[in-house]
Design an enzyme around this catalytic site. Structure first.
Site, PDB file in Angstrom:
ATOM      1  N   GLU A  21     -54.030  19.202  26.699  1.00 41.20           N
ATOM      2  CA  GLU A  21     -53.309  17.988  27.121  1.00 41.20           C
ATOM      3  C   GLU A  21     -52.595  18.162  28.458  1.00 41.20           C
ATOM      4  OE1 GLU A  21     -53.453  18.987  23.998  1.00 41.20           O
ATOM      5  OE2 GLU A  21     -54.210  17.247  22.892  1.00 41.20           O
ATOM      6  N   HIS A  26     -48.953  12.860  13.635  1.00 39.43           N
ATOM      7  CA  HIS A  26     -49.877  11.844  14.162  1.00 39.43           C
ATOM      8  C   HIS A  26     -49.368  10.420  13.948  1.00 39.43           C
ATOM      9  CE1 HIS A  26     -52.565  15.356  13.859  1.00 39.43           C
ATOM     10  NE2 HIS A  26     -53.299  14.762  14.775  1.00 39.43           N
TER      11      HIS A  26
END
Lengths: 317, 333
Positions: B70, B139
């Site tokens: 990321e 999440h």
């Protein structure tokens, strides 16, 4: 390497050295706000690498970035003005010593977060690939950055996408006060290139000609579409990490040994030995460089501070 | 739907397709626009299938699958953005922006300012937030407020297909880094979207339902819960005005304050944690700038300050629903 190029290289290194000495002097006079990270002792790296770059090539720099700016062709007066927090500085006083950029010469900026510039350099490399030009990016960082996740992520991605980036690790053996052997088991950071399937080489970072020639190969490799390389330049900072850090964590003998390997004295000796320059020529260059640095410093000192309300400007484009 | 210019035909499409259309149209219009992210290419086409078909249309060079890195995704996007490209990075789940936080908060957000406006960072970061699908604490978060706290970043929070497409096109055409927050539960929701080209400017709230008695400022999936609550309360004769800011940075203070002036009562509903969250900022803004118009205390509907739990009854308990919105409304009306 031809004579003219070596003399140019010497002049550039001297510019960086005398500029940094001037910054140190002004710092002592309380004219420089904040902190400073001097490049003294590492000049051969920025100068040796950037001598191979075109104006439209990019570099990405670090908190110890004054030398990178000068080597890439940034103006000394605007660099000094930025270090002093003046309105005439490259970033109008918003960046300071650790965040100088000059986009007009492809200097994409210094980031003061260790290792943060590595993926940014990869991105500039991707941009070059997508735009289809033959530019190259040189990304400078230190030995400390080689332990950041961004080192792994950024170099791996540049390797996988075969981007025109040359990663230059300036290994001055200490990340602030932490010596390399405390934080990695290998001696040569260049070995890590193997993990990414790219060329990696360690070079004497205090030998300007060796740096120049090593960078030349890697830059050609990148420019011809063959992907990134990692060059580790072994070097040493003559001063402490920042400000008045006396660097007492470094053994006295080690410091003395490295001071003998001064990159500027090194190149000066070679120039004299080869007869490329005589003592008079050396003195002439020194006078000229001294003169432009004095002018740059005076420009910075005489420049106004930005009006306080400019703090609110340019948050958004 | 006041921002729609022209009389073109509308059709009903999903939020997911609206986002895809914006990507497709902008990639056609401007060849410096490209996508990068994990599993967005032809093998997977996005964890939520937003990039379906785009790799086939534009090729692997412009729809780039990345490693699970990321920090490199955003860092690379930043480097490309400051050298002439317009990257659109997808971070598969909003929670994972944490892995790229230095690149977002210290690099993307600050480069324009810190370098004295020498460079622009035209970077869109698309990422889904929100809970409700039982995938627990890593999440399901809603971190929009984090990004509101970083000067230099813009924050979009579209709640409908129409808003998502129009705002995303504006974001891509812009010159600033923007966190384009999507909501997982919104992807399959449908709404009318014009066939013709349109954009929605940032910083213009949309009144999703007009009413005289109380204002609810709601974002993302909470907009739909607020609209349901408004419909239920309408049967009792209460007029609830639902204001959707659509972007949190810039925030359309005027539309919110004008609505409060009209109704005199304010509830703010967002899915993030209550402390220092989206609702906190809006409440503070109204308290500071329009307290004289309030006839009752401001009330907030937000998640309690816990991670999002896994087990369905636990998750349901922390994510605010219509019942909680109505209960909160009744406290001040």
């Amino acid at each position: 390497m031809e004579k003219g190029k070596i003399i140019e290289l010497y002049r550039k290194m001297l510019e960086i050295r005398l500029f940094e000495e001037k910054v140190f002097e002004l710092y002592g006079q309380n004219i420089v706000p904040g902190t400073i990270h001097l490049y003294i002792g590492e000049e051969a790296i920025a100068a040796g690498v950037c001598s191979n770059l075109r104006k439209d090539d990019y570099i990405v720099s670090t908190h110890r970035g004054h030398g990178h700016c000068i080597a890439k062709g940034a103006r000394l007066d605007m660099t000094m003005a930025e270090i002093l927090g003046k309105k005439t500085g490259y970033c109008r006083g918003k960046g300071g010593s650790m965040h100088i950029a000059d986009f007009s010469v492809g200097m994409l900026g210094a980031t003061a977060v260790v290792g943060a510039g590595i993926p940014i350099a990869t991105g500039a490399g991707l941009s070059i690939k997508l735009r289809g030009t033959d530019q190259v990016v040189a990304c400078f960082f230190g030995d400390g950055a080689a332990n950041q996740g961004t080192f792994h992520e950024g170099i791996n991605l540049a390797a996988v996408w075969k981007l025109p980036v040359v990663f230059i690790c300036e290994n001055n053996l200490y990340a602030m006060g932490t010596c390399q052997s405390q934080v990695m088991l290998i001696k040569d950071i260049a070995e890590r290139a193997t993990a990414y399937g790219i060329p990696g080489v360690s070079v004497n970072g205090n030998d300007a000609i060796a740096v120049y020639e090593t960078a030349e190969k890697a830059i050609k490799h990148a420019r011809h579409g063959n992907g990134p390389s990692l060059i580790e330049c072994k070097t040493y900072r003559h001063k402490g990490h920042s400000r008045f850090d006396p660097a007492t964590y470094r053994p006295k003998e080690e410091v003395e040994e490295w001071l003998k390997k001064d990159p500027i004295q090194n190149l000066k000796r070679q120039l004299l030995e080869k007869g490329y320059l005589l003592n008079a020529g050396m003195a002439q260059i020194e006078r000229e460089v001294n003169d432009i640095i004095e002018k740059a410093a005076q420009f910075a000192i005489d420049s106004p501070y930005p009006p306080p309300e400019e703090a609110l400007e340019n948050v958004y484009a | 739907m006041s921002m729609h210019n022209g009389d073109g035909k509308m059709r009903v499409i999903t939020y997911r397709d609206a986002i895809r259309e914006a990507l497709l149209e902008e990639m056609k219009r401007d060849n410096t626009v490209f996508l990068l992210g994990e599993d967005i290419g032809r093998c997977w086409e996005g964890a939520f299938k937003v990039t379906k078909g785009l790799a086939e249309e534009f090729g692997d060079e412009r729809v780039r699958d990345t490693p699970i890195s990321e920090s490199a995704i955003i860092g690379t996007a930043v480097g490309a953005a400051i050298t002439g490209m317009k990257p659109i990075a997808e971070i598969m789940f909003g929670d994972l922006t944490t892995l790229a936080m230095d690149q977002i908060a210290n690099q993307a957000a600050k480069i324009h300012y810190m370098f004295g406006a020498q460079a622009k960072v035209p970077l869109v970061i698309r990422t889904p937030f929100g809970g409700g699908v039982n995938i627990a604490a890593h999440h399901s978060q809603s971190l929009e407020a984090w990004f509101m706290h970083i000067p230099g970043l813009l924050v979009a929070v579209p709640s409908t297909a129409y808003d998502a497409k129009g705002l995303l096109k504006t974001a891509i055409q812009g010159s600033n880094p923007i966190i384009f927050c999507e909501h997982k539960l919104l992807y399959p929701t449908e709404g009318p979207v014009p066939e013709e080209d349109y954009t929605i400017p940032l910083g213009i709230a949309d009144i999703k339902n007009e009413g005289e008695d109380l204002t609810i400022v709601a974002t993302m999936f909470m907009v739909h819960k607020a609209l349901n609550a408004a419909r239920m309360l309408k049967k009792e004769g209460l007029g609830i005005e639902v204001v959707d800011p659509r972007t949190l940075v810039p925030l359309d203070k005027k539309t919110i304050i004008d609505s409060v002036k009209k109704t005199g009562r304010l509830v703010i509903a967002a899915e993030d944690c209550k402390t220092a969250g989206v609702t906190a900022e809006i409440a503070a803004m109204v308290a500071e700038e329009a307290i004289d118009y309030l006839d009752a205390p401001i009330r907030r509907v937000a998640e309690p300050d816990t991670p999002i739990p896994f087990s369905p009854p636990l998750e349901k308990y922390v994510i605010p629903d219509e019942r909680r919105i109505i209960k909160t409304i009744r406290e001040i009306i």
